[in-house]
Design an enzyme around this catalytic site. Sequence first.
Site, PDB file in Angstrom:
ATOM      1  CB  THR A  65      -0.921   0.012   1.232  1.00 19.34           C
ATOM      2  OG1 THR A  65      -1.719  -1.170   1.218  1.00 19.34           O
ATOM      3  CG2 THR A  65      -1.824   1.229   1.204  1.00 19.34           C
ATOM      4  CE  LYS A  66       3.451   4.248  -5.196  1.00 18.98           C
ATOM      5  NZ  LYS A  66       3.601   4.513  -6.661  1.00 18.98           N
ATOM      6  CB  ILE A  67       1.503   5.788   2.841  1.00 18.92           C
ATOM      7  CG1 ILE A  67       0.726   4.510   3.192  1.00 18.92           C
ATOM      8  CG2 ILE A  67       1.043   6.972   3.696  1.00 18.92           C
ATOM      9  CD1 ILE A  67      -0.764   4.645   3.140  1.00 18.92           C
TER      10      ILE A  67
END
Length: 239
Positions: free
Chosen positions: A92-94
Amino acid sequence: MKSLNDLKIQLYADGADKAGILDLYAKPYIKGLTTNPSLMKKAGVKDYEAFAKEILQTVKAKPISLEVFSDEFAEMKRQALKITALAPNVYTKIPITNSKGESSLPLIKELAAQGVKVNVTALFTEAQVRGVAAALNPAVPSVVSVFAGRIADTGVDPMPLMRTYASIVKGLPKAELLWASTREVLNIFEAQDCGCAIITVPNEILAKAEKLVGISLEEMSLDTVRTFLKDATAAGYKL
Protein backbone atom coordinates in the site's frame (compact mmCIF):
# COMPACT_ATOMS: atom_id res chain seq x y z
CA MET A 1 26.00 -7.45 -19.35
CA LYS A 2 24.05 -9.13 -22.14
CA SER A 3 20.41 -8.66 -21.12
CA LEU A 4 18.05 -7.26 -18.52
CA ASN A 5 17.91 -10.72 -16.95
CA ASP A 6 21.52 -10.19 -15.78
CA LEU A 7 20.70 -7.16 -13.62
CA LYS A 8 21.09 -7.38 -9.85
CA ILE A 9 18.55 -4.60 -9.26
CA GLN A 10 14.87 -5.52 -9.47
CA LEU A 11 12.95 -3.91 -12.35
CA TYR A 12 9.39 -2.88 -11.52
CA ALA A 13 7.01 -1.85 -14.28
CA ASP A 14 5.30 1.48 -13.59
CA GLY A 15 1.95 2.09 -15.27
CA ALA A 16 -1.81 1.62 -15.25
CA ASP A 17 -2.61 0.35 -18.74
CA LYS A 18 -4.15 -3.10 -18.20
CA ALA A 19 -2.76 -4.68 -21.37
CA GLY A 20 0.70 -3.26 -20.68
CA ILE A 21 0.65 -4.42 -17.06
CA LEU A 22 -0.29 -7.98 -17.96
CA ASP A 23 2.23 -8.14 -20.80
CA LEU A 24 5.08 -6.94 -18.57
CA TYR A 25 3.99 -9.13 -15.67
CA ALA A 26 4.70 -12.15 -17.87
CA LYS A 27 8.29 -11.08 -18.56
CA PRO A 28 10.84 -12.80 -16.29
CA TYR A 29 12.97 -9.67 -15.82
CA ILE A 30 10.02 -7.76 -14.35
CA LYS A 31 10.06 -8.48 -10.62
CA GLY A 32 7.10 -6.33 -9.54
CA LEU A 33 4.67 -3.58 -10.52
CA THR A 34 3.58 -0.17 -9.26
CA THR A 35 0.93 2.36 -10.15
CA ASN A 36 -0.48 5.61 -8.78
CA PRO A 37 -3.64 7.75 -9.16
CA SER A 38 -2.05 9.98 -11.83
CA LEU A 39 -1.11 7.00 -14.00
CA MET A 40 -4.56 5.48 -13.49
CA LYS A 41 -6.26 8.73 -14.53
CA LYS A 42 -4.02 8.93 -17.62
CA ALA A 43 -4.93 5.35 -18.53
CA GLY A 44 -8.65 6.15 -18.27
CA VAL A 45 -9.36 4.09 -15.14
CA LYS A 46 -12.79 5.09 -13.77
CA ASP A 47 -13.36 2.54 -11.00
CA TYR A 48 -10.33 2.17 -8.72
CA GLU A 49 -11.46 -0.92 -6.85
CA ALA A 50 -12.71 -2.77 -9.94
CA PHE A 51 -9.42 -2.04 -11.74
CA ALA A 52 -7.35 -3.30 -8.80
CA LYS A 53 -9.37 -6.50 -8.41
CA GLU A 54 -9.24 -7.20 -12.15
CA ILE A 55 -5.45 -6.79 -12.28
CA LEU A 56 -5.00 -8.96 -9.20
CA GLN A 57 -6.80 -11.85 -10.89
CA THR A 58 -3.60 -12.27 -12.93
CA VAL A 59 -0.92 -10.50 -10.90
CA LYS A 60 -0.50 -12.96 -8.04
CA ALA A 61 3.15 -14.07 -7.99
CA LYS A 62 4.86 -10.66 -7.96
CA PRO A 63 4.46 -7.64 -5.66
CA ILE A 64 2.26 -4.78 -6.81
CA SER A 65 1.90 -1.37 -5.16
CA LEU A 66 -1.47 0.43 -5.09
CA GLU A 67 -1.75 3.96 -3.69
CA VAL A 68 -4.22 5.64 -1.37
CA PHE A 69 -5.78 8.81 -2.77
CA SER A 70 -7.24 10.71 0.18
CA ASP A 71 -5.78 13.89 1.65
CA GLU A 72 -7.11 13.13 5.15
CA PHE A 73 -5.20 10.69 7.33
CA ALA A 74 -8.24 8.91 8.78
CA GLU A 75 -9.48 8.19 5.26
CA MET A 76 -5.96 7.26 4.13
CA LYS A 77 -5.93 4.66 6.89
CA ARG A 78 -9.30 3.25 5.86
CA GLN A 79 -8.22 3.03 2.22
CA ALA A 80 -4.87 1.51 3.18
CA LEU A 81 -6.48 -1.28 5.18
CA LYS A 82 -8.90 -1.99 2.34
CA ILE A 83 -6.09 -2.03 -0.23
CA THR A 84 -3.83 -4.30 1.82
CA ALA A 85 -6.70 -6.77 2.25
CA LEU A 86 -7.07 -7.22 -1.52
CA ALA A 87 -4.25 -9.75 -1.86
CA PRO A 88 -1.11 -10.88 0.00
CA ASN A 89 1.20 -9.53 -2.74
CA VAL A 90 -0.14 -5.97 -2.43
CA TYR A 91 1.93 -3.12 -0.99
CA THR A 92 0.00 0.00 0.00
CA LYS A 93 1.53 3.28 -1.15
CA ILE A 94 1.39 6.13 1.34
CA PRO A 95 2.73 9.60 0.39
CA ILE A 96 5.22 11.06 2.87
CA THR A 97 2.89 14.07 3.42
CA ASN A 98 -0.57 15.12 2.41
CA SER A 99 -1.11 18.11 0.10
CA LYS A 100 -0.95 20.49 3.08
CA GLY A 101 2.57 19.33 3.93
CA GLU A 102 1.43 17.48 7.06
CA SER A 103 3.58 14.45 7.84
CA SER A 104 2.24 10.94 7.21
CA LEU A 105 4.80 9.40 9.58
CA PRO A 106 2.34 8.74 12.43
CA LEU A 107 0.04 6.89 10.00
CA ILE A 108 2.96 5.01 8.44
CA LYS A 109 4.12 3.92 11.88
CA GLU A 110 0.60 2.79 12.83
CA LEU A 111 0.06 0.82 9.63
CA ALA A 112 3.51 -0.78 9.80
CA ALA A 113 2.86 -1.83 13.40
CA GLN A 114 -0.32 -3.53 12.20
CA GLY A 115 1.67 -5.55 9.66
CA VAL A 116 0.69 -3.55 6.57
CA LYS A 117 3.29 -3.74 3.82
CA VAL A 118 3.73 -0.06 3.00
CA ASN A 119 5.43 1.59 0.07
CA VAL A 120 6.21 5.11 1.28
CA THR A 121 6.27 7.38 -1.75
CA ALA A 122 7.16 10.92 -2.89
CA LEU A 123 10.35 10.99 -0.81
CA PHE A 124 13.13 13.45 -1.64
CA THR A 125 15.10 14.52 1.43
CA GLU A 126 17.39 12.77 3.89
CA ALA A 127 15.19 13.90 6.77
CA GLN A 128 12.20 12.23 5.13
CA VAL A 129 14.09 8.97 4.58
CA ARG A 130 15.37 8.92 8.16
CA GLY A 131 11.86 9.58 9.45
CA VAL A 132 10.45 6.71 7.42
CA ALA A 133 13.21 4.36 8.54
CA ALA A 134 12.33 5.14 12.15
CA ALA A 135 8.61 4.58 11.53
CA LEU A 136 8.80 1.26 9.68
CA ASN A 137 8.39 -2.13 11.31
CA PRO A 138 11.67 -4.04 10.76
CA ALA A 139 9.74 -7.32 10.77
CA VAL A 140 7.42 -6.32 7.91
CA PRO A 141 8.42 -5.97 4.22
CA SER A 142 8.33 -2.37 3.02
CA VAL A 143 9.48 -0.13 0.18
CA VAL A 144 11.02 3.35 0.45
CA SER A 145 10.40 5.20 -2.84
CA VAL A 146 12.66 8.17 -3.58
CA PHE A 147 11.93 10.24 -6.69
CA ALA A 148 15.50 10.35 -7.93
CA GLY A 149 14.47 11.43 -11.42
CA ARG A 150 12.67 14.47 -10.09
CA ILE A 151 15.67 15.30 -7.91
CA ALA A 152 17.75 15.33 -11.11
CA ASP A 153 15.12 17.58 -12.74
CA THR A 154 16.06 20.27 -10.21
CA GLY A 155 19.70 20.16 -11.33
CA VAL A 156 20.85 18.15 -8.30
CA ASP A 157 22.82 14.94 -8.82
CA PRO A 158 20.73 12.22 -7.11
CA MET A 159 23.56 9.65 -6.92
CA PRO A 160 25.25 10.87 -3.69
CA LEU A 161 21.86 11.26 -2.05
CA MET A 162 20.71 7.79 -3.09
CA ARG A 163 23.91 6.24 -1.72
CA THR A 164 23.20 7.92 1.63
CA TYR A 165 19.58 6.77 1.57
CA ALA A 166 20.67 3.21 0.73
CA SER A 167 22.89 3.18 3.82
CA ILE A 168 19.95 4.35 5.95
CA VAL A 169 17.54 1.75 4.60
CA LYS A 170 20.17 -0.98 4.93
CA GLY A 171 19.53 -0.94 8.66
CA LEU A 172 16.04 -2.37 8.06
CA PRO A 173 16.32 -6.03 6.99
CA LYS A 174 12.99 -6.15 5.13
CA ALA A 175 12.92 -2.63 3.67
CA GLU A 176 13.95 -1.94 0.07
CA LEU A 177 15.05 1.38 -1.44
CA LEU A 178 13.33 2.19 -4.72
CA TRP A 179 14.54 4.63 -7.40
CA ALA A 180 11.42 6.31 -8.80
CA SER A 181 10.70 8.70 -11.70
CA THR A 182 13.13 7.02 -14.08
CA ARG A 183 14.02 9.21 -17.04
CA GLU A 184 16.40 7.07 -19.17
CA VAL A 185 17.94 3.62 -19.48
CA LEU A 186 21.14 4.81 -17.78
CA ASN A 187 19.16 5.36 -14.58
CA ILE A 188 18.75 1.59 -14.23
CA PHE A 189 22.51 1.16 -13.91
CA GLU A 190 22.90 4.26 -11.74
CA ALA A 191 20.27 2.93 -9.35
CA GLN A 192 22.00 -0.44 -9.22
CA ASP A 193 25.40 1.15 -8.60
CA CYS A 194 24.22 3.30 -5.70
CA GLY A 195 22.63 0.42 -3.80
CA CYS A 196 18.95 0.60 -4.67
CA ALA A 197 17.07 -2.68 -4.49
CA ILE A 198 14.35 -1.65 -6.97
CA ILE A 199 13.81 0.78 -9.83
CA THR A 200 10.44 1.57 -11.38
CA VAL A 201 10.65 1.90 -15.14
CA PRO A 202 7.94 3.24 -17.50
CA ASN A 203 6.90 1.06 -20.44
CA GLU A 204 8.65 3.17 -23.10
CA ILE A 205 11.99 3.05 -21.26
CA LEU A 206 11.62 -0.69 -20.64
CA ALA A 207 11.06 -1.20 -24.36
CA LYS A 208 14.18 0.81 -25.16
CA ALA A 209 16.23 -1.07 -22.58
CA GLU A 210 15.02 -4.45 -23.81
CA LYS A 211 16.10 -3.53 -27.34
CA LEU A 212 19.39 -1.74 -26.67
CA VAL A 213 21.01 -3.04 -23.46
CA GLY A 214 24.02 -5.12 -24.45
CA ILE A 215 24.35 -3.67 -27.97
CA SER A 216 27.82 -2.35 -28.84
CA LEU A 217 28.45 1.32 -29.55
CA GLU A 218 29.66 0.35 -33.04
CA GLU A 219 26.28 -1.26 -33.68
CA MET A 220 24.53 1.82 -32.34
CA SER A 221 26.52 4.03 -34.70
CA LEU A 222 25.62 1.90 -37.71
CA ASP A 223 21.96 1.75 -36.69
CA THR A 224 21.89 5.54 -36.39
CA VAL A 225 23.32 6.02 -39.88
CA ARG A 226 20.87 3.51 -41.32
CA THR A 227 18.01 5.37 -39.70
CA PHE A 228 19.14 8.65 -41.29
CA LEU A 229 19.32 6.97 -44.72
CA LYS A 230 15.94 5.29 -44.33
CA ASP A 231 14.22 8.51 -43.32
CA ALA A 232 15.88 10.60 -46.04
CA THR A 233 14.91 8.03 -48.69
CA ALA A 234 11.34 7.83 -47.41
CA ALA A 235 11.07 11.63 -47.49
CA GLY A 236 12.32 11.72 -51.11
CA TYR A 237 14.87 14.43 -50.43
CA LYS A 238 16.83 15.82 -53.39
CA LEU A 239 19.48 18.50 -53.81
